[in-house]
Write a protein that holds these residues in place. Structure first.
Motif, mmCIF file in Angstrom:
data_model
loop_
_atom_site.group_PDB
_atom_site.id
_atom_site.type_symbol
_atom_site.label_atom_id
_atom_site.label_comp_id
_atom_site.label_asym_id
_atom_site.label_seq_id
_atom_site.Cartn_x
_atom_site.Cartn_y
_atom_site.Cartn_z
ATOM 1 N N ASN A 36 48.528 20.339 0.557
ATOM 2 C CA ASN A 36 47.314 20.947 1.129
ATOM 3 C C ASN A 36 46.334 19.877 1.560
ATOM 4 O OD1 ASN A 36 47.180 23.693 -1.228
ATOM 5 N ND2 ASN A 36 48.102 23.569 0.775
ATOM 6 N N GLY A 37 45.738 20.105 2.704
ATOM 7 C CA GLY A 37 44.690 19.208 3.163
ATOM 8 C C GLY A 37 45.194 17.882 3.700
ATOM 9 N N GLN A 52 48.573 28.999 11.395
ATOM 10 C CA GLN A 52 48.581 29.229 9.947
ATOM 11 C C GLN A 52 47.799 30.510 9.667
ATOM 12 O OE1 GLN A 52 47.048 25.901 7.720
ATOM 13 N NE2 GLN A 52 47.840 26.710 5.801
ATOM 14 N N GLU A 67 53.274 26.684 8.729
ATOM 15 C CA GLU A 67 53.557 27.328 7.443
ATOM 16 C C GLU A 67 54.081 28.754 7.624
ATOM 17 O OE1 GLU A 67 51.793 26.133 4.183
ATOM 18 O OE2 GLU A 67 50.938 24.313 5.038
HETATM 19 N N1 LIG Z 1 37.075 22.992 10.698
HETATM 20 C C1 LIG Z 1 37.015 22.084 9.714
HETATM 21 N N2 LIG Z 1 35.825 21.555 9.356
HETATM 22 C C2 LIG Z 1 35.739 20.633 8.381
HETATM 23 N N3 LIG Z 1 36.789 20.162 7.693
HETATM 24 C C3 LIG Z 1 38.006 20.643 7.999
HETATM 25 C C4 LIG Z 1 38.174 21.633 9.021
HETATM 26 N N4 LIG Z 1 39.487 21.938 9.104
HETATM 27 C C5 LIG Z 1 40.095 21.153 8.182
HETATM 28 N N5 LIG Z 1 39.222 20.385 7.519
HETATM 29 C C6 LIG Z 1 39.544 19.403 6.482
HETATM 30 O O1 LIG Z 1 40.454 18.472 7.023
HETATM 31 C C7 LIG Z 1 41.466 18.165 6.101
HETATM 32 C C8 LIG Z 1 42.839 18.490 6.702
HETATM 33 O O2 LIG Z 1 42.965 19.903 6.843
HETATM 34 P P1 LIG Z 1 44.231 20.606 7.467
HETATM 35 O O3 LIG Z 1 43.935 22.027 7.554
HETATM 36 O O4 LIG Z 1 44.611 19.900 8.698
HETATM 37 O O5 LIG Z 1 45.308 20.335 6.334
HETATM 38 P P2 LIG Z 1 46.752 20.992 6.136
HETATM 39 O O6 LIG Z 1 47.667 19.875 5.922
HETATM 40 O O7 LIG Z 1 47.057 21.915 7.224
HETATM 41 O O8 LIG Z 1 46.566 21.760 4.772
HETATM 42 P P3 LIG Z 1 47.132 23.186 4.298
HETATM 43 O O9 LIG Z 1 48.452 22.957 3.683
HETATM 44 O O10 LIG Z 1 46.128 23.617 3.299
HETATM 45 O O11 LIG Z 1 47.171 24.070 5.488
HETATM 46 C C9 LIG Z 1 41.169 18.956 4.845
HETATM 47 O O12 LIG Z 1 40.504 18.111 3.940
HETATM 48 C C10 LIG Z 1 40.253 20.044 5.306
HETATM 49 O O13 LIG Z 1 39.351 20.389 4.300
#
Ligand SMILES: Nc1ncnc2c1ncn2[C@@H]1O[C@H](COP(=O)(O)OP(=O)(O)OP(=O)(O)O)[C@@H](O)[C@H]1O
Ligand SMILES: [Mg+2]
Lengths: 307, 359
Positions: free
Chosen positions: A41-42, A88, A160
């Motif tokens: 995640n993240g 997602q 996902e």
């Molecule tokens: N619109 C946004 N504004 C601020 N921060 C964001 C935003 N979208 C994502 N983030 C932050 O950027 C980082 C990457 O997020 P992202 O959603 O790309 O991760 P992910 O790998 O898709 O995770 P997940 O498995 O939870 O979907 C995270 O720390 C998230 O909190």
């Protein structure tokens, strides 16, 4: 064989407020492959795919899809027409039926695809007249995949696609993805399920905290980062091993683990215990879990959290 | 051509969802109807007695004559009038009775009369004149023996007086257009942004302009449907006269630009679905009470009148009222152009601030 590059990313960076979600990543995706972005995640998976899907503007770096540079906003529509996207946590219109939702999106693309055929292809016939809001999570995801195919895309993004599904529904989705690959579609998958990446992908990129830490086919990753293969023996007389000079580790009282590198060593170990019918033999091959563990010192649990 | 068909798809999608969702149906149709029936019912009960101004000119050294007092007493006994002292401004008085000088002495001679000054076309005219005629008849019976009885002379004035329900119905339509426009768009926009529908749409060739125009067209259609339903019930239940004119359609269209536009602007600020209703209330509540929906603005304090002048619902209400009730084409067009101008500006701002990507 020369691979046609469908996606080309160079030095891509995206920062939200202060935190850097994607940090200087570069990779390519080839035509016809299932490509997986794997990470907890993240990690920045969604941010990365959404930049490629023209949903987000990058801060830095080059993004080319079908050779079209996304910096050119006017050309983005050409890209959009050729890609299919299941975001997602996908959702469609609650108050339209499955069929109506498909027709809605078909009209947005002025597509000629037969919704009936598509409904059969993803196995939604029984549900086609149900209101979207009444569907189960698995069926909703299925509708999402169907909608993302409505414009007959060359490149399909699935963010996902099996999150939150039960094992049965997950297997069904996997089969569907395999069929799509056989039809020659390029599939860009993001997931935090090791098994999913291993089962489906031709190539995997492991991303953690916005950075790519490793990449390759599942076998290459396991080969390079999975660590050693081992034989686990239960109820084994240690003396036999010592006689042959085989080094072992005692896991638990009754269990021995022997690390080996090649088949010759394996044969040597097995021949040592071959006359003892009480010995239980298990050969352990590392999988992506070990790869991830070795790369990060952490494991990803079912919710996608790295621990 | 392609754009038109995409917009039509969006429009159709919203309309289908509206038809199927009981909650949206309630707020766009049932709620305004209930409001109208409730207030219309309450006020028609209360307005049983009619205001009547009496100008008594038959004086004997500063005190009114016996006969004039008798006729006032008889009018009072009908229990149908609130008798007010004559204030001398005939235009503002819906119904005025004038008792002439020498009323008593003429009565003895047998050629007396009283005068009713009232608009013949007023909805209460028949009731008023028959009640007054009843009074004159009893007076005539009391004065048997005189050769010629009292007669009632009617004098025509044109009055602008309308009943509460006539005043209120255009306001109900205004409220329906406003609340559906504002709550509807805040609701759909925040919901679709939260649940990812907007994100999915943004991956297709649909542009945010096409999306917004589809939404506006949908609001125009349900604005017209609400108006037809409200007017039909108003005519059937309250038996009021409505003047139908194409300007009504232009007013509804202008409202469907203004209020969904406002809703879209607000929904760029509201992040959570739960906040959506609260935000909608903050905007609609003041407009509900300060835009002359229930009572004419002229009766309100000047501060409120000043506020009302900047609220778009004021002009929509006024426009609808001018055309539907007074048939005042020019005043309606004037209000209509103000709402239309506000609508164009609001929707332009909404298109600018609505985010389609980088959510
Ligand atoms: N619109 C946004 N504004 C601020 N921060 C964001 C935003 N979208 C994502 N983030 C932050 O950027 C980082 C990457 O997020 P992202 O959603 O790309 O991760 P992910 O790998 O898709 O995770 P997940 O498995 O939870 O979907 C995270 O720390 C998230 O909190
Ligand atoms: Mg994600």
């Amino acid at each position: 064989m020369i691979n046609n590059i469908v996606i080309n990313i160079e030095g891509l960076t995206k920062t939200y407020d202060k935190s850097t979600a994607v940090d200087e990543i570069s990779f390519t995706v080839n035509e016809g492959e299932v490509f997986a972005l794997l990470g907890p995640n993240g990690a920045g998976k969604t941010t990365t795919v959404e930049i490629i899907e023209c949903l987000k503007t990058p801060d830095k770096g080059k993004v080319e899809v079908f050779g079209i540079d996304l910096k050119d906003k006017k050309k983005q529509n050409d890209v959009k027409r050729r890609i299919g996207v299941m975001p997602q946590n996908f959702n469609a219109f609650d108050w339209l039926t499955v069929k109506e939702n498909l027709e809605y999106f078909r009209e947005l693309y002025s597509s000629k695809v037969s919704t009936d055929e598509l409904i059969d292809r993803v196995g939604l016939r029984k549900k086609m007249n149900s209101m979207y809001k009444t569907l189960s999570g698995g069926t909703k995801q299925r509708v999402g995949i169907a909608i993302s195919l409505i414009n007959e895309p060359e490149l399909l993004f699935l963010d996902e696609p099996t999150a939150g599904l039960d094992p049965q529904a997950r297997r069904e989705t996997w089969n569907l993805i395999r069929e799509l690959k056989e039809q020659g579609k390029t599939i860009f998958l993001t997931t935090h399920y090791m098994e999913e990446a291993q089962e489906l992908s031709d190539r995997i990129l492991i991303i953690i905290e916005g950075k790519i830490v490793a990449g390759g086919s599942p076998n290459e990753l396991i080969e390079n980062y999975g660590g050693n293969k081992s034989v686990i023996l239960k109820n084994c007389n240690k003396k036999i091993l010592e006689d042959r000079g085989i080094k072992y580790e005692t896991d638990t009282e009754n269990q021995i683990q022997i690390i080996f590198d090649n088949n010759e060593q394996l044969f040597n170990i097995l021949s040592a215990v071959t006359n003892d019918p009480n010995v239980e033999i298990e050969i352990k091959k590392p999988n992506l879990d070990e790869v991830f563990l070795n790369l990060t010192g952490r494991r990803i649990n079912a919710e996608g959290l790295a621990k | 051509m392609r754009t038109a068909s995409i917009i039509f798809t969006v429009f159709k999608g919203h309309f289908k969802a509206w038809r199927r969702n009981k909650t949206t149906l309630f707020w766009t149709l049932a709620f305004p109807l209930l409001l109208m029936l409730l207030f219309g019912g309450l006020f028609s009960l209360q307005s049983d007695k009619m205001d009547l101004y009496i100008e008594n000119n038959d004086m004997n050294q500063d005190s009114p004559s016996m006969a004039s007092l008798r006729i006032i007493q008889l009018i009072n006994q009908t229990d149908s009038f609130n008798i007010e002292d004559d204030e001398g401004n005939l235009e503002e008085q819906i119904r005025t009775i004038v008792i002439p000088k020498n009323f008593e002495s003429r009565l003895e001679e047998g050629n007396s009369s009283i005068k009713l000054i009232m608009d013949e076309s007023h909805q209460t005219f028949l009731r008023t004149s028959s009640l007054i005629n009843g009074v004159i008849n009893s007076m005539n019976v009391e004065n048997q023996g005189v050769e010629q009885p009292i007669v009632l002379i009617q004098e025509q004035i044109s009055s602008n007086d309308i009943s509460f329900i006539e005043y209120f119905v255009p306001g109900v339509i205004g409220i329906a257009i406003m609340s559906t426009g504002i709550f509807g768009t805040i609701g759909t926009n925040t919901k679709y942004r939260k649940n990812g529908v907007i994100k999915k749409l943004a991956t297709t060739p649909l542009s945010k302009f096409e999306w917004i125009i589809g939404l506006v067209l949908y609001h125009m259609l349900i604005g017209i449907i609400s108006t037809i339903v409200i007017l039909t019930v108003a005519v059937l239940v309250f038996n009021i006269n409505i003047i139908l004119n194409p300007v009504i359609i232009i007013l509804i269209i202008s409202g469907a630009l203004t209020f969904p536009g406002l809703g879209m602007i607000i929904s760029t600020v509201v992040r959570e679905e739960e906040e959506a209703d609260a935000a909608g209330n903050v905007v609609t509540f003041p407009m509900l009470f300060l835009s002359g929906t229930f009572f004419p603005l002229e009766t309100m304090p000047t501060v409120i009148q000043a506020i009302a002048r900047i609220l778009p619902l004021t002009y929509l209400n006024n426009g609808l009222r001018e055309i539907m009730i007074y048939g005042n084409y020019q005043a309606a067009l004037w209000n209509c152009s103000i709402v239309f101008a506000i609508g164009i500006v609001t929707i332009a701002i909404a298109m600018k601030v609505t985010r389609w990507t980088d959510l």
